[in-house]
Design a protein around this motif. Structure first.
Motif, mmCIF file in Angstrom:
data_model
loop_
_atom_site.group_PDB
_atom_site.id
_atom_site.type_symbol
_atom_site.label_atom_id
_atom_site.label_comp_id
_atom_site.label_asym_id
_atom_site.label_seq_id
_atom_site.Cartn_x
_atom_site.Cartn_y
_atom_site.Cartn_z
ATOM 1 N N TYR A 79 -1.907 7.350 -2.659
ATOM 2 C CA TYR A 79 -3.078 6.597 -3.102
ATOM 3 C C TYR A 79 -3.635 7.137 -4.410
ATOM 4 O O TYR A 79 -4.109 6.402 -5.255
ATOM 5 C CB TYR A 79 -4.165 6.608 -2.027
ATOM 6 N N GLN B 173 -10.078 7.024 -0.569
ATOM 7 C CA GLN B 173 -9.213 6.467 -1.610
ATOM 8 C C GLN B 173 -8.187 5.515 -0.995
ATOM 9 O O GLN B 173 -7.915 4.444 -1.533
ATOM 10 C CB GLN B 173 -8.491 7.577 -2.364
ATOM 11 N N GLN B 174 -7.630 5.922 0.152
ATOM 12 C CA GLN B 174 -6.646 5.035 0.769
ATOM 13 C C GLN B 174 -7.328 3.759 1.263
ATOM 14 O O GLN B 174 -6.729 2.693 1.242
ATOM 15 C CB GLN B 174 -5.902 5.775 1.893
ATOM 16 N N PRO C 292 1.375 5.039 4.656
ATOM 17 C CA PRO C 292 0.092 5.104 3.960
ATOM 18 C C PRO C 292 -0.802 6.266 4.399
ATOM 19 O O PRO C 292 -1.663 6.682 3.638
ATOM 20 C CB PRO C 292 -0.561 3.768 4.310
ATOM 21 N N ALA D 163 -7.387 1.486 -1.606
ATOM 22 C CA ALA D 163 -6.073 0.862 -1.802
ATOM 23 C C ALA D 163 -5.861 -0.268 -0.791
ATOM 24 O O ALA D 163 -5.307 -1.317 -1.116
ATOM 25 C CB ALA D 163 -4.971 1.904 -1.682
ATOM 26 N N VAL E 74 0.868 -1.169 0.000
ATOM 27 C CA VAL E 74 0.000 0.000 0.000
ATOM 28 C C VAL E 74 0.912 1.228 0.000
ATOM 29 O O VAL E 74 1.726 1.403 0.907
ATOM 30 C CB VAL E 74 -0.933 0.030 1.229
#
Lengths: 302, 287
Positions: free
Chosen positions: A103, A160-161, A181, A164, A99
Motif C-alpha cells: 500500500y 493506508q490499506q 493485501p 487503497a 489492491v
C-alpha cells in the motif's frame, strides 16, 4: 458505490446459478530471462461466478502475483486466456480494480487521501459532483471519512490499506483483485480489514479474487478456496467453504467446520510444497466430505 | 554522576535516522535557540578579522581594503542606477538561461527517459558532452554572438542543462513499479501516468538538480560577463579592476556573493514548498 446506500440483495444469495464473471483458461506464463526461461504458471483454469468471493492460496513463490497481474491485464500471458464477462482481457479493463500488498508504494505520497481516491475517477471523466459523492461514500465505507485531507504517509499501515481499498471501491469495479493485501499489517488490524472486506463484498455485490498465503484468512474470507501447486503452477484443489455467510472472528474461527477446512487446505499446501501435486489430478470430493453439493463455479482443471 | 553522559547520548537522536526530521531535531538539540545567534556571531567575527588584518598590516591594504571601506563602497555603488542595471542584467542571464535549460532538460529527460532504446543510443554522447567545461565554449560564444546576452545564455544553458537533464533521467528511472502498475490498472494512459506518477517521482531529483544548476548558472552568468564583457556585474568587476578601483572590485564580489545567497535561499524555499510531501521535507510527521 452508487448502490452503496441501498443494500443490494442479490449478493448474499450464493446458492443460485450465477453467470460467469471471470474466466481463466489454460493460463501459462513463462518469463523469458534471456538464456533461461522460467515457467511461473503452467496451466491454470478456473472461473469466478458473478458476486463470488474466492480466495487463492498457494505456497510462496508459486506465481500468485504473476497470475494476478495476468488477470489484471498488466502482463500478457504466454498462453491461455482471461475473460471478463466473456470479453478477453488484453489491457487493464475498466471494470476491474486491484489492491496491492504494498500500500505504501501503491498510494501516491504526493496526493492527499482524497486526491488518491479521486484520481481514477477523474480518468474516467466522471462529473465533479459524482466524483465527490463516490469519494465520500468510499471513505465512509472504510471508516476514513475524517482523513480525506491527510496524506497517506501520515496514516498507519492499516489505514493506508483502507485508503487503497476505498480507492478500489470508489472505482465501482465489477471485479476486485486483491494481492495479499493484508500481508504487511499487524494481526489485529488484519482481522478488522478481513471483516471490512466481507462487509464491503456483501454490500456491493462485487466479485472478489483474494490472493493470500494465509490459510486461515483464505478459509475465513472465501466462499471458495483455490489451492495452487508450487511452481510451475496448476490449480491443485478447489475447496468450497460451506461456512455460514455471517462470519465472526471469534465464533467462525472456533467452528469445527472451520478447523476441518483449514486442515484440508493446509494438507493440500503441504502436498503442493512436496511437489507431489499433480498430474494424477485432484480429489474427487470437492466439499471436503460433507454434503457433496458442488455449487458455484466448477473449475475443471487440467 | 553516571547519569550525565547517559542522558546526553539519549538526547542525541539515533544516527540511523535519514534526512529530514531526525537531523533537524538532532541539530536543534545540540545548538538550541542559539543557532541564528551563533551564525550572526560568525559573520561578525569574519568582518572583524577582515577589518583588522589590513589595519594591523598583516596584509597590504592596497590588495585587501578593510571591510568597512569595502562595505561603504558597496553602499555607494548601490545608490547608483548603473549598479542595479548590472544586477538586473546578471539576473536576466541567470534566470533566462536556467529557464531554457530547465524546460529543455524536463522535456528531453521525460521523453528519452521513457524510451530505453533511444536513451541507450544517446547515453554515450551525453557522457562525452557533459564533462566539457562551459567556459571552453567562450570563444565559440564570442564568435557567434559577440558580447550579446546570447553569449551569456549559451554558457549558462550549457552548464545547467546537463545537471538538470541527468537528474530527470534518474528520476524517471526511479518510478516505483507498484505505483506504475496501480496507475495502469486504474486506466491512466501514457500521458496521465507522466503527469501523475512520473513527474512527481522525478520532482525530488529535479529539485536537487535545480539547486545545483541555479548556483552554476549564476557562476556562469558572472563568468561570461567578466570574460566576454557582456553587460552585468561581471563586466563591472572587470572595469573596476582595470581602473584599479580595488575596493569596488571587492564590493562587487560581495554583491555577487549576496546574489548567490539569495538564489540558494529562494531555491530551498521552492523545494520545501514543492516537496512538502517528500520524506526529505515532511520531517517528523512521517508515520
Amino acid at each position: 458505490m452508487g448502490a452503496a446506500a441501498e443494500p443490494t440483495t442479490t449478493t448474499t444469495d450464493h446458492e443460485g446459478e450465477r453467470p460467469t464473471m471471470l474466466k481463466v483458461t489454460g493460463l501459462r506464463k513463462v518469463y523469458d530471462g534471456g538464456a533461461v526461461a522460467v515457467e511461473a504458471v503452467r496451466d491454470l483454469t478456473f472461473e469466478l461466478a458473478e458476486g463470488e468471493l474466492v480466495c487463492l492460496v498457494g505456497p510462496s513463490g508459486c506465481g500468485k502475483t504473476t497470475l494476478l497481474k495476468c488477470i489484471a491485464g498488466l502482463m500478457p500471458p504466454t498462453g491461455g486466456t482471461v475473460e471478463l464477462e466473456g470479453r478477453p482481457v488484453t489491457a487493464p479493463p475498466p471494470d476491474m480494480a486491484v489492491v496491492f500488498q504494498e500500500y505504501g508504494r501503491s498510494l501516491f505520497p504526493w496526493m492527499s487521501v482524497r486526491a488518491n481516491v479521486e484520481l481514477p475517477l477523474k480518468q474516467k471523466r466522471l462529473p465533479v459532483e459524482r466524483r465527490t459523492g463516490l469519494v465520500r461514500e468510499a471513505l465512509e465505507a472504510v471508516g476514513l471519512a475524517g482523513s480525506a485531507d491527510a496524506y497517506p504517509w501520515q496514516l498507519s499501515g492499516g489505514m493506508q490499506q483502507r485508503v487503497a481499498i476505498a480507492r478500489a471501491v470508489a472505482y465501482e469495479p465489477k471485479v476486485l483483485l486483491m494481492d495479499e493485501p493484508f500481508a504487511a499489517v499487524d494481526a489485529q488490524t488484519r482481522a478488522d480489514l478481513e471483516d471490512l472486506i466481507r462487509a464491503l463484498w456483501k454490500r456491493l455485490g462485487v466479485t472478489v479474487l483474494f490472493v493470500t498465503h494465509d490459510i486461515d484468512e483464505a478459509v475465513y474470507l472465501g466462499e471458495r478456496v483455490l489451492v495452487l501447486s508450487s511452481s510451475p503452477t496448476v490449480v491443485q484443489d478447489d475447496v468450497t467453504v460451506d461456512l455460514p455467510a455471517g462470519r465472526d472472528q471469534l465464533t467462525t474461527r472456533r467452528d469445527g467446520r472451520f478447523t476441518e477446512l483449514r486442515t484440508r487446505v493446509y494438507a493440500e499446501i503441504q502436498r503442493a510444497k512436496r511437489g507431489d501435486a499433480g498430474a494424477d489430478g485432484r480429489p474427487q470430493d470437492r466439499t471436503g466430505g460433507r454434503e457433496g453439493s458442488p455449487v458455484a463455479g466448477g473449475s475443471p482443471a487440467g | 554522576m553516571r547519569r550525565g553522559p547517559a542522558v546526553l547520548t539519549t538526547g542525541a537522536a539515533p544516527p540511523a535516522v535519514p534526512a529530514g526530521g531526525g537531523a533537524r531535531t538532532r541539530r536543534a538539540a545540540r545548538a538550541g535557540p542559539d543557532r541564528p545567534l551563533l551564525g550572526a556571531l560568525g559573520i561578525a567575527a569574519l568582518l572583524a578579522l577582515w577589518e583588522a588584518a589590513p589595519r594591523l598590516g598583516a596584509v597590504s591594504a592596497r590588495h585587501l581594503p578593510p571591510a568597512s571601506e569595502v562595505l561603504a563602497t558597496l553602499a555607494e555603488r548601490a545608490a547608483t542606477a548603473a549598479f542595479w542595471t548590472a544586477v538586473g542584467d546578471t539576473l536576466t542571464g541567470w534566470a533566462l538561461g536556467l529557464a531554457i535549460a530547465f524546460a529543455a532538460a524536463v522535456l528531453l529527460g521525460l521523453t528519452l527517459g521513457s524510451l530505453p532504446r533511444v536513451r541507450a543510443f544517446t547515453d554515450s554522447t551525453v557522457d562525452f558532452l557533459r564533462p566539457i567545461p562551459s567556459v571552453a565554449l567562450i570563444p565559440l560564444a564570442v564568435l557567434m554572438y559577440g558580447t550579446d546576452l546570447r553569449s551569456t545564455l549559451l554558457l549558462v544553458v550549457y552548464a545547467s542543462f546537463w545537471l538538470l537533464y541527468i537528474q530527470v533521467l534518474y528520476g524517471v528511472a526511479d518510478v516505483d513499479p507498484v505505483a506504475e502498475q496501480t496507475a495502469r490498472s486504474y486506466g491512466l494512459g501514457r500521458l496521465a501516468r507522466v503527469r501523475h506518477v512520473v513527474w512527481p517521482t522525478t520532482l525530488p531529483y529535479l529539485m536537487t538538480g535545480l539547486r545545483l544548476a541555479a548556483a552554476v548558472a549564476l557562476i556562469l552568468s558572472v563568468t561570461a560577463q567578466l570574460v566576454i564583457g557582456s553587460p552585468g556585474l561581471g563586466r563591472e568587476i572587470a572595469v573596476a579592476q582595470s581602473s584599479g578601483a580595488v575596493a569596488s572590485v571587492y564590493a562587487l564580489i560581495v554583491a555577487t556573493g549576496g546574489l548567490g545567497v539569495l538564489v540558494n535561499t529562494g531555491v530551498r524555499a521552492l523545494e520545501r514548498r514543492v516537496l512538502h510531501w517528500h520524506a526529505s521535507v515532511r520531517g517528523e510527521a512521517a508515520a
